[in-house]
Design an enzyme around this catalytic site. Sequence first.
Site, PDB file in Angstrom:
ATOM      1  NE  ARG A  57      -3.794   0.256   2.114  1.00 33.66           N
ATOM      2  CZ  ARG A  57      -4.516   0.720   3.150  1.00 33.66           C
ATOM      3  NH1 ARG A  57      -4.551   0.058   4.288  1.00 33.66           N
ATOM      4  NH2 ARG A  57      -5.183   1.854   3.037  1.00 33.66           N
ATOM      5  CG  ASN A  90      -8.463   8.490   2.253  1.00 34.96           C
ATOM      6  OD1 ASN A  90      -9.234   7.586   2.601  1.00 34.96           O
ATOM      7  ND2 ASN A  90      -8.789   9.403   1.352  1.00 34.96           N
ATOM      8  CG  HIS A 107      -8.422   5.686  10.130  1.00 35.72           C
ATOM      9  ND1 HIS A 107      -9.397   5.291   9.246  1.00 35.72           N
ATOM     10  CD2 HIS A 107      -9.063   5.936  11.299  1.00 35.72           C
ATOM     11  CE1 HIS A 107     -10.569   5.276   9.858  1.00 35.72           C
ATOM     12  NE2 HIS A 107     -10.388   5.677  11.113  1.00 35.72           N
ATOM     13  CB  CYS A 134      13.142   2.367  17.226  1.00 39.71           C
ATOM     14  SG  CYS A 134      12.750   4.068  17.711  1.00 39.71           S
ATOM     15  CB  THR A 174     -16.163   8.122   3.894  1.00 43.16           C
ATOM     16  OG1 THR A 174     -16.119   7.105   4.916  1.00 43.16           O
ATOM     17  CG2 THR A 174     -17.045   9.260   4.377  1.00 43.16           C
ATOM     18  CB  ALA A 215     -13.975  12.565  -5.510  1.00 42.91           C
TER      19      ALA A 215
HETATM   20  N1  APR Z   1     -15.604   9.422  -6.070  1.00 45.16           N
HETATM   21  C1  APR Z   1     -16.289   9.604  -4.911  1.00 45.16           C
HETATM   22  N2  APR Z   1     -16.602   8.600  -4.058  1.00 45.16           N
HETATM   23  C2  APR Z   1     -16.186   7.367  -4.390  1.00 45.16           C
HETATM   24  C3  APR Z   1     -15.466   7.089  -5.584  1.00 45.16           C
HETATM   25  C4  APR Z   1     -15.176   8.185  -6.431  1.00 45.16           C
HETATM   26  N3  APR Z   1     -14.494   8.035  -7.573  1.00 45.16           N
HETATM   27  N4  APR Z   1     -15.218   5.744  -5.620  1.00 45.16           N
HETATM   28  C5  APR Z   1     -15.760   5.213  -4.501  1.00 45.16           C
HETATM   29  N5  APR Z   1     -16.350   6.177  -3.772  1.00 45.16           N
HETATM   30  C6  APR Z   1     -17.013   6.051  -2.478  1.00 45.16           C
HETATM   31  C7  APR Z   1     -17.949   4.875  -2.344  1.00 45.16           C
HETATM   32  O1  APR Z   1     -19.252   5.241  -2.798  1.00 45.16           O
HETATM   33  C8  APR Z   1     -17.915   4.630  -0.830  1.00 45.16           C
HETATM   34  O2  APR Z   1     -18.901   5.415  -0.180  1.00 45.16           O
HETATM   35  O3  APR Z   1     -16.003   5.843  -1.520  1.00 45.16           O
HETATM   36  C9  APR Z   1     -16.528   5.116  -0.416  1.00 45.16           C
HETATM   37  C10 APR Z   1     -15.568   3.992  -0.088  1.00 45.16           C
HETATM   38  O4  APR Z   1     -16.044   3.351   1.067  1.00 45.16           O
HETATM   39  P1  APR Z   1     -15.054   2.361   1.847  1.00 45.16           P
HETATM   40  O5  APR Z   1     -14.423   1.446   0.865  1.00 45.16           O
HETATM   41  O6  APR Z   1     -15.833   1.812   2.998  1.00 45.16           O
HETATM   42  O7  APR Z   1     -13.886   3.308   2.377  1.00 45.16           O
HETATM   43  P2  APR Z   1     -13.931   4.271   3.634  1.00 45.16           P
HETATM   44  O8  APR Z   1     -15.307   4.807   3.867  1.00 45.16           O
HETATM   45  O9  APR Z   1     -12.836   5.256   3.475  1.00 45.16           O
HETATM   46  O10 APR Z   1     -13.552   3.271   4.845  1.00 45.16           O
HETATM   47  C11 APR Z   1     -13.377   3.852   6.130  1.00 45.16           C
HETATM   48  O11 APR Z   1     -12.629   1.710   6.967  1.00 45.16           O
HETATM   49  O12 APR Z   1     -11.398  -0.174   6.595  1.00 45.16           O
HETATM   50  C12 APR Z   1     -11.415   1.025   7.267  1.00 45.16           C
HETATM   51  O13 APR Z   1      -9.536   2.226   7.960  1.00 45.16           O
HETATM   52  C13 APR Z   1     -10.269   1.889   6.826  1.00 45.16           C
HETATM   53  O14 APR Z   1     -10.234   4.288   6.620  1.00 45.16           O
HETATM   54  C14 APR Z   1     -10.946   3.123   6.243  1.00 45.16           C
HETATM   55  C15 APR Z   1     -12.327   3.094   6.886  1.00 45.16           C
END
Ligand code: APR
Length: 233
Positions: A57, A90, A107, A134, A174, A215
């Site tokens: 990653r 992120n 995070h 470290c 998100t 986005a």
């Molecule tokens: N533009 C806008 N939104 C988008 C796009 C895009 N191109 N592609 C995907 N998405 C949106 C999806 O609709 C979804 O709502 O991004 C979101 C991704 O959701 P997740 O995969 O659940 O990611 P996230 O919400 O960041 O997860 C939160 O969960 O696993 C943990 O620590 C990890 O920080 C992460 C947290």
Amino acid sequence: MIGGIFILSGAGLSAESGLRTFRAADGLWEDHRVEDVATPEAFVRDPELVQRFYNERRRQAKEAQPNAAHKALAKLQKTHSAPVYLITQNVDDLLERGGATQVIHMHGAVKDALCAACSHRWAAPMEMRVSDACPSCGAMKTRPDIVWFGEIPYHMDVIQDALEASDLFVSIGTSGTVYPAAGFGQMARQFGIRTLELNLEASNAPFDEMRQGAASDIVPTWVDEILANSPSL
Ligand code: APR
């Protein structure tokens, strides 16, 4: 005129930069069980597997480039006449590389290493190993500077203060499934703060306004609207 703006972002903000989200059909959690790579117990059980997951990653995050949404948020932060608080789930640094400052990584940050013995942080090597000593205390308890499931997110005090100081809460990319970030919208509503979601698919939280789209399309459009309606610095 809008005052302070609190912007929470998730994996969708960086999706168009080529970084995978977590819960989509091709999401990271489809290839790896959270219990195997993203918990303290996983790190004790198989530290090399965890390090390999985050080394990959880290490499991808380094190769990715900021997209128009990252750059638009940096422009908003520089130009808006009131504070713009960038809180992200992120672990990439694309907001910073797009020109943003004071980004709050609740995070953690995949570019950094953390000593589990003394909490010293430093820039992680591309291929991090548990046996990396470290630089501060010499312990060989090196881990990615990532907040794993079951651990307490960073900067929650600063985040709470920022939310209370804002007029507008914006959730970008998100799914709103992981707490405490998933609870910020509810907190905003309790503070009487207007809420906006910018997302490819609507999450199930009740926002005052929801704009659907990628986005890199809808974030710059929204930023231009805000800047057109408020005197710049
Ligand atoms: N533009 C806008 N939104 C988008 C796009 C895009 N191109 N592609 C995907 N998405 C949106 C999806 O609709 C979804 O709502 O991004 C979101 C991704 O959701 P997740 O995969 O659940 O990611 P996230 O919400 O960041 O997860 C939160 O969960 O696993 C943990 O620590 C990890 O920080 C992460 C947290």
